[in-house]
Design an enzyme around this catalytic site. Structure first.
Site, PDB file in Angstrom:
ATOM      1  N   ASP A 177      -2.203   3.601  -4.358  1.00 36.42           N
ATOM      2  CA  ASP A 177      -2.912   2.708  -3.434  1.00 36.42           C
ATOM      3  C   ASP A 177      -2.285   1.322  -3.410  1.00 36.42           C
ATOM      4  OD1 ASP A 177      -4.848   2.140  -1.502  1.00 36.42           O
ATOM      5  OD2 ASP A 177      -6.125   1.192  -2.994  1.00 36.42           O
ATOM      6  N   ARG A 221       0.945   6.149   6.633  1.00 36.47           N
ATOM      7  CA  ARG A 221      -0.405   5.773   7.056  1.00 36.47           C
ATOM      8  C   ARG A 221      -1.448   6.361   6.112  1.00 36.47           C
ATOM      9  NH1 ARG A 221      -3.073  10.037   8.865  1.00 36.47           N
ATOM     10  NH2 ARG A 221      -1.977  11.795   9.822  1.00 36.47           N
ATOM     11  N   SER A 222      -2.626   5.767   6.120  1.00 35.97           N
ATOM     12  CA  SER A 222      -3.726   6.246   5.292  1.00 35.97           C
ATOM     13  C   SER A 222      -4.116   7.659   5.702  1.00 35.97           C
ATOM     14  CB  SER A 222      -4.923   5.304   5.450  1.00 35.97           C
ATOM     15  OG  SER A 222      -6.006   5.730   4.663  1.00 35.97           O
ATOM     16  N   GLY A 223      -4.209   8.559   4.719  1.00 34.47           N
ATOM     17  CA  GLY A 223      -4.618   9.934   4.979  1.00 34.47           C
ATOM     18  C   GLY A 223      -3.497  10.889   5.300  1.00 34.47           C
ATOM     19  N   ILE A 224      -2.249  10.435   5.245  1.00 31.24           N
ATOM     20  CA  ILE A 224      -1.136  11.317   5.603  1.00 31.24           C
ATOM     21  C   ILE A 224      -0.755  12.262   4.472  1.00 31.24           C
ATOM     22  CG2 ILE A 224       0.808   9.882   4.846  1.00 31.24           C
ATOM     23  CD1 ILE A 224       2.140  10.573   7.569  1.00 31.24           C
ATOM     24  N   GLU A 248      -6.667   8.438  -5.956  1.00 27.55           N
ATOM     25  CA  GLU A 248      -7.778   8.763  -5.056  1.00 27.55           C
ATOM     26  C   GLU A 248      -7.404   9.918  -4.134  1.00 27.55           C
ATOM     27  OE1 GLU A 248     -10.009   7.086  -1.079  1.00 27.55           O
ATOM     28  OE2 GLU A 248      -8.689   5.742  -2.203  1.00 27.55           O
ATOM     29  N   HIS A 277       0.854  -1.194   0.000  1.00 30.40           N
ATOM     30  CA  HIS A 277       0.000   0.000   0.000  1.00 30.40           C
ATOM     31  C   HIS A 277       0.890   1.244   0.000  1.00 30.40           C
ATOM     32  CE1 HIS A 277      -3.387   2.623   0.820  1.00 30.40           C
ATOM     33  NE2 HIS A 277      -2.675   3.173   1.792  1.00 30.40           N
ATOM     34  N   LYS A 332      -0.039  11.026   0.886  1.00 30.11           N
ATOM     35  CA  LYS A 332       0.771  10.410  -0.178  1.00 30.11           C
ATOM     36  C   LYS A 332       0.216  10.746  -1.561  1.00 30.11           C
ATOM     37  CE  LYS A 332       0.107   6.218   1.340  1.00 30.11           C
ATOM     38  NZ  LYS A 332      -0.756   6.531   2.487  1.00 30.11           N
ATOM     39  N   SER A 333      -1.092  10.567  -1.741  1.00 25.05           N
ATOM     40  CA  SER A 333      -1.705  10.813  -3.052  1.00 25.05           C
ATOM     41  C   SER A 333      -1.665  12.292  -3.412  1.00 25.05           C
ATOM     42  CB  SER A 333      -3.153  10.305  -3.055  1.00 25.05           C
ATOM     43  OG  SER A 333      -3.197   8.901  -2.855  1.00 25.05           O
ATOM     44  N   ARG A 345      19.440  14.850  10.323  1.00 22.83           N
ATOM     45  CA  ARG A 345      19.662  16.216   9.831  1.00 22.83           C
ATOM     46  C   ARG A 345      20.926  16.342   8.997  1.00 22.83           C
ATOM     47  NH1 ARG A 345      18.417  20.560  14.523  1.00 22.83           N
ATOM     48  NH2 ARG A 345      18.597  21.866  12.668  1.00 22.83           N
TER      49      ARG A 345
END
Length: 325
Positions: free
Chosen positions: A182, A159-162, A206, A143, A164-165, A247
């Site tokens: 996805d 994670r989902s919603g961070i 998406e 994923h 990426k898309s 850094r």
């Protein structure tokens, strides 16, 4: 070990090889190929069958057919009998060469599919190996998002919603190319990893609030790629003020996918950070490393050299002060 049925050799993907089934239609689903490597059984026809690999495609070219034609009918039958009793997956005769009747007799006896083609052996071997390597490659699904940035295959995880898309969309807008969003199908071909999209999700991305967008229709064919080698992995993580992030770039991390080690960068996400620009910088830096230049290492070398010079100056100063006293 992954295997495919011999009937795959008659698929549309390699129809240009013009393989014609001579015998064994009912056995195409019963015989399997487990290696992309091809075998030309020259020594096997001379009697040395110890190294026959049954689940490889067996190629009979001009050399093999010319040799057996130099034998008597009884010798030919004996040679093909010893070869076929190894229960090989299939036999292909190239260059439209005349198939010895003794070979037909033996493949019928041992229920081995027999093909013929007008293609020469060298080209046939090359094309079938390429086809089988793709079909037999170990694969997994991850994923994330896969993008082509300056020719570098960048796999973005998180994670989902961070975001990426959203980052991938920004990269496409900046002239880079989307490979998959996805569900990324990854195949291992020897020592490299090739990523592709799920057939259902090809060209699509998406975005929460907008839904499914077709990148090909919105930005044109230059904004997408069907497949891409994965070269670096970037993980998006939520910003944590108490966490210590790299850094200097000297803290080398590795991400393992199917026993292939890839450079791994961990990027904290926070409001105001332009992640697309940072990924562009990461891709450029990766290209520089491939050319032999490591900015972080060069900085460390300069720093250590400067520290050594200062240490020597301090020693000289102390020695001079002691001499004055």
């Amino acid at each position: 070990m992954k295997k495919i049925q011999v009937q795959e050799l008659l698929s549309e993907e390699i129809s240009d090889l013009k393989l014609k089934l001579i015998y064994g239609k009912e056995f195409l689903k019963e015989r399997y190929i487990s290696s992309f490597r091809i075998q030309k059984p020259g020594l096997a026809l001379a009697g040395f069958t110890d190294h026959i690999h049954p689940e490889r495609v067996q190629i009979f070219g001009n050399t093999e057919i010319s040799y057996v034609n130099s034998l008597t009918s009884e010798q030919r039958l004996n040679a093909f009998e010893n070869f076929c009793k190894k229960r090989v997956s299939c036999v292909i005769v190239t260059k439209n060469l005349k198939i010895p009747k003794e070979l037909v007799c033996c493949v019928k006896k041992y229920e081995i599919p027999l093909f013929r083609t007008e293609i020469v052996s060298s080209r046939l071997i090359q094309e079938i190996m390429f086809f089988l390597e793709d079909k037999l490659a170990p694969e997994t699904v991850i994923h994330g998002v896969l993008v082509d940035v300056y020719g570098v295959g960048v796999l973005i995880l998180g994670r989902s919603g961070i975001g990426k898309s959203e980052c991938a969309l920004e990269l496409v807008k900046r002239g880079h190319r989307l490979v998959a969003d996805d569900a990324i199908h990854i195949k291992k071909k020897q020592d490299i990893l090739i990523g592709t999209s799920n057939d259902l999700l090809t060209y699509n991305i998406e975005l929460r609030g907008l839904g499914i967008l077709n990148i090909k229709d919105m930005f044109g064919v230059s904004a997408i790629r069907m497949r891409k080698r994965i070269e670096i992995v970037i993980s998006f993580v939520d910003w944590n003020s108490e966490e210590s992030y790299d850094r200097t770039g000297l803290d080398k991390k590795i991400y393992n996918i199917m026993d292939i080690e890839l450079p791994h960068l961990i990027l904290p996400v926070s409001p105001g950070r332009n992640m697309a620009v940072i990924i562009e910088a990461a891709a450029r830096n990766h290209l520089l490393k491939l050319m032999g230049y490591d900015a972080a290492q060069e900085f460390q070398d300069r720093l250590m050299k400067k520290m050594e010079e200062n240490r020597k100056l301090e020693i000289n100063r102390i020695m001079m002060n002691q001499g004055v006293e």
